[in-house]
Write a protein that holds these residues in place. Structure first.
Motif, mmCIF file in Angstrom:
data_model
loop_
_atom_site.group_PDB
_atom_site.id
_atom_site.type_symbol
_atom_site.label_atom_id
_atom_site.label_comp_id
_atom_site.label_asym_id
_atom_site.label_seq_id
_atom_site.Cartn_x
_atom_site.Cartn_y
_atom_site.Cartn_z
ATOM 1 N N LEU A 258 0.836 -1.199 0.000
ATOM 2 C CA LEU A 258 0.000 0.000 0.000
ATOM 3 C C LEU A 258 0.874 1.253 0.000
ATOM 4 N N LEU A 259 1.983 1.213 0.717
ATOM 5 C CA LEU A 259 2.909 2.344 0.756
ATOM 6 C C LEU A 259 3.517 2.594 -0.635
ATOM 7 N N GLN A 260 3.901 1.529 -1.338
ATOM 8 C CA GLN A 260 4.436 1.665 -2.692
ATOM 9 C C GLN A 260 3.364 2.203 -3.642
ATOM 10 N N GLN A 261 2.146 1.711 -3.498
ATOM 11 C CA GLN A 261 1.055 2.199 -4.346
ATOM 12 C C GLN A 261 0.809 3.684 -4.115
ATOM 13 N N GLU A 262 0.801 4.090 -2.855
ATOM 14 C CA GLU A 262 0.567 5.498 -2.543
ATOM 15 C C GLU A 262 1.677 6.378 -3.110
ATOM 16 N N ALA A 263 2.930 5.906 -3.013
ATOM 17 C CA ALA A 263 4.059 6.678 -3.545
ATOM 18 C C ALA A 263 3.951 6.791 -5.067
ATOM 19 N N LEU A 264 3.600 5.714 -5.725
ATOM 20 C CA LEU A 264 3.462 5.724 -7.175
ATOM 21 C C LEU A 264 2.284 6.595 -7.611
ATOM 22 N N PHE A 265 1.170 6.471 -6.923
ATOM 23 C CA PHE A 265 -0.018 7.286 -7.185
ATOM 24 C C PHE A 265 0.339 8.768 -7.089
ATOM 25 N N GLN A 266 1.010 9.135 -6.019
ATOM 26 C CA GLN A 266 1.394 10.535 -5.809
ATOM 27 C C GLN A 266 2.386 10.995 -6.865
ATOM 28 N N SER A 267 3.321 10.134 -7.233
ATOM 29 C CA SER A 267 4.303 10.467 -8.256
ATOM 30 C C SER A 267 3.638 10.747 -9.605
ATOM 31 N N ILE A 268 2.661 9.913 -9.964
ATOM 32 C CA ILE A 268 1.947 10.109 -11.229
ATOM 33 C C ILE A 268 1.179 11.432 -11.207
ATOM 34 N N LEU A 269 0.504 11.699 -10.098
ATOM 35 C CA LEU A 269 -0.239 12.955 -10.006
ATOM 36 C C LEU A 269 0.698 14.154 -10.022
ATOM 37 N N ASP A 270 1.818 14.049 -9.316
ATOM 38 C CA ASP A 270 2.778 15.161 -9.302
ATOM 39 C C ASP A 270 3.334 15.431 -10.699
ATOM 40 N N SER A 271 3.550 14.377 -11.459
ATOM 41 C CA SER A 271 4.151 14.513 -12.792
ATOM 42 C C SER A 271 3.150 14.851 -13.882
ATOM 43 N N HIS A 272 1.912 14.375 -13.762
ATOM 44 C CA HIS A 272 1.001 14.446 -14.904
ATOM 45 C C HIS A 272 -0.393 15.015 -14.635
ATOM 46 N N ALA A 273 -0.701 15.416 -13.418
ATOM 47 C CA ALA A 273 -2.067 15.854 -13.099
ATOM 48 C C ALA A 273 -2.530 17.043 -13.931
ATOM 49 N N GLU A 274 -1.613 17.843 -14.422
ATOM 50 C CA GLU A 274 -1.978 19.015 -15.218
ATOM 51 C C GLU A 274 -1.889 18.752 -16.720
ATOM 52 N N ASP A 275 -1.483 17.540 -17.102
ATOM 53 C CA ASP A 275 -1.296 17.246 -18.524
ATOM 54 C C ASP A 275 -2.638 17.193 -19.249
ATOM 55 N N PRO A 276 -2.732 17.894 -20.380
ATOM 56 C CA PRO A 276 -3.965 17.848 -21.177
ATOM 57 C C PRO A 276 -3.997 16.571 -22.004
ATOM 58 N N TYR A 277 -5.092 16.358 -22.687
ATOM 59 C CA TYR A 277 -5.183 15.236 -23.615
ATOM 60 C C TYR A 277 -4.381 15.577 -24.865
ATOM 61 N N GLU A 278 -3.823 14.572 -25.493
ATOM 62 C CA GLU A 278 -2.992 14.754 -26.688
ATOM 63 C C GLU A 278 -3.861 14.675 -27.937
ATOM 64 N N TRP A 279 -4.513 15.781 -28.277
ATOM 65 C CA TRP A 279 -5.468 15.784 -29.382
ATOM 66 C C TRP A 279 -4.816 15.561 -30.740
ATOM 67 N N ALA A 280 -3.703 16.228 -31.014
ATOM 68 C CA ALA A 280 -3.056 16.064 -32.323
ATOM 69 C C ALA A 280 -2.596 14.618 -32.503
ATOM 70 N N GLY A 281 -1.986 14.065 -31.461
ATOM 71 C CA GLY A 281 -1.545 12.676 -31.526
ATOM 72 C C GLY A 281 -2.711 11.713 -31.693
ATOM 73 N N PHE A 282 -3.832 12.016 -31.032
ATOM 74 C CA PHE A 282 -5.014 11.166 -31.155
ATOM 75 C C PHE A 282 -5.588 11.224 -32.571
ATOM 76 N N LEU A 283 -5.639 12.412 -33.152
ATOM 77 C CA LEU A 283 -6.153 12.544 -34.519
ATOM 78 C C LEU A 283 -5.265 11.788 -35.511
ATOM 79 N N TYR A 284 -3.962 11.846 -35.311
ATOM 80 C CA TYR A 284 -3.056 11.085 -36.179
ATOM 81 C C TYR A 284 -3.281 9.584 -35.988
ATOM 82 N N PHE A 285 -3.441 9.171 -34.737
ATOM 83 C CA PHE A 285 -3.732 7.766 -34.435
ATOM 84 C C PHE A 285 -5.017 7.326 -35.144
ATOM 85 N N CYS A 286 -6.042 8.183 -35.112
ATOM 86 C CA CYS A 286 -7.314 7.863 -35.789
ATOM 87 C C CYS A 286 -7.114 7.776 -37.308
#
Length: 164
Positions: free
Chosen positions: A68-96
């Motif tokens: 649980l401690l490792q999960q919490e650290a990883l969860f927090q790390s992901i939020l700290d690194s990516h919580a403000e990241d928008p969706y990748e619209w240009a990449g998604f359109l190319y993928f489509c």
């Protein structure tokens, strides 16, 4: 912690599954069987897993034995690194676009996504997991891979790790 591969009745889910003839359209992380982190059209976000499951189906899951401690650290790390990241619209359109070429003309997906920018697709969020969890190839471009193909790669890597 779990990496889940999912399906829903939403139009884009149906479109991705139909285009690639695959059973899933999305990938997400679940921590402590309570919290879900994923990237959707609103960008990277988290929510209660139980609420999210009401409109989504888990088709495949890969469980990773983390305390649980490792999960919490990883969860927090992901939020700290990516919580403000928008969706990748240009990449998604190319993928489509490349998906349409695949469906109509059987043209395989390229090795990279030239329109990939600073946003985050659901598959790209796996970059936030440590390599000892994913064992992903170093040359993989997570912005041009389907969630199901990612499941196959992670599943195979997990099996190889279990055998060693």
């Amino acid at each position: 912690m779990k990496v889940i591969f999912t399906s829903s009745k939403l139009p884009f889910s149906w479109l991705i599954k139909w285009t690639f003839n695959q059973p899933v359209s999305h990938v997400a992380f679940v921590f402590d069987d309570k919290w879900l982190i994923h990237s959707n059209f609103l960008g990277v976000n988290f929510q209660w897993f139980s609420a999210w499951k009401k409109s989504n189906d888990v088709v495949f899951e890969l469980s990773y034995d983390l305390s649980l401690l490792q999960q919490e650290a990883l969860f927090q790390s992901i939020l700290d690194s990516h919580a403000e990241d928008p969706y990748e619209w240009a990449g998604f359109l190319y993928f489509c676009w490349r998906g349409l070429l695949y469906k109509l003309f059987r043209m395989s997906l390229p090795k990279s996504n030239p329109l990939n920018g600073k946003g985050m697709l659901c598959t790209e969020l796996l970059v936030s997991l440590p390599p000892w969890i994913t064992n992903l190839p170093e040359d993989i471009d997570l912005s041009i891979i389907t969630p199901y193909n990612l499941y196959e790669i992670l599943s195979e890597a997990k099996q190889k790790k279990a055998l060693s």
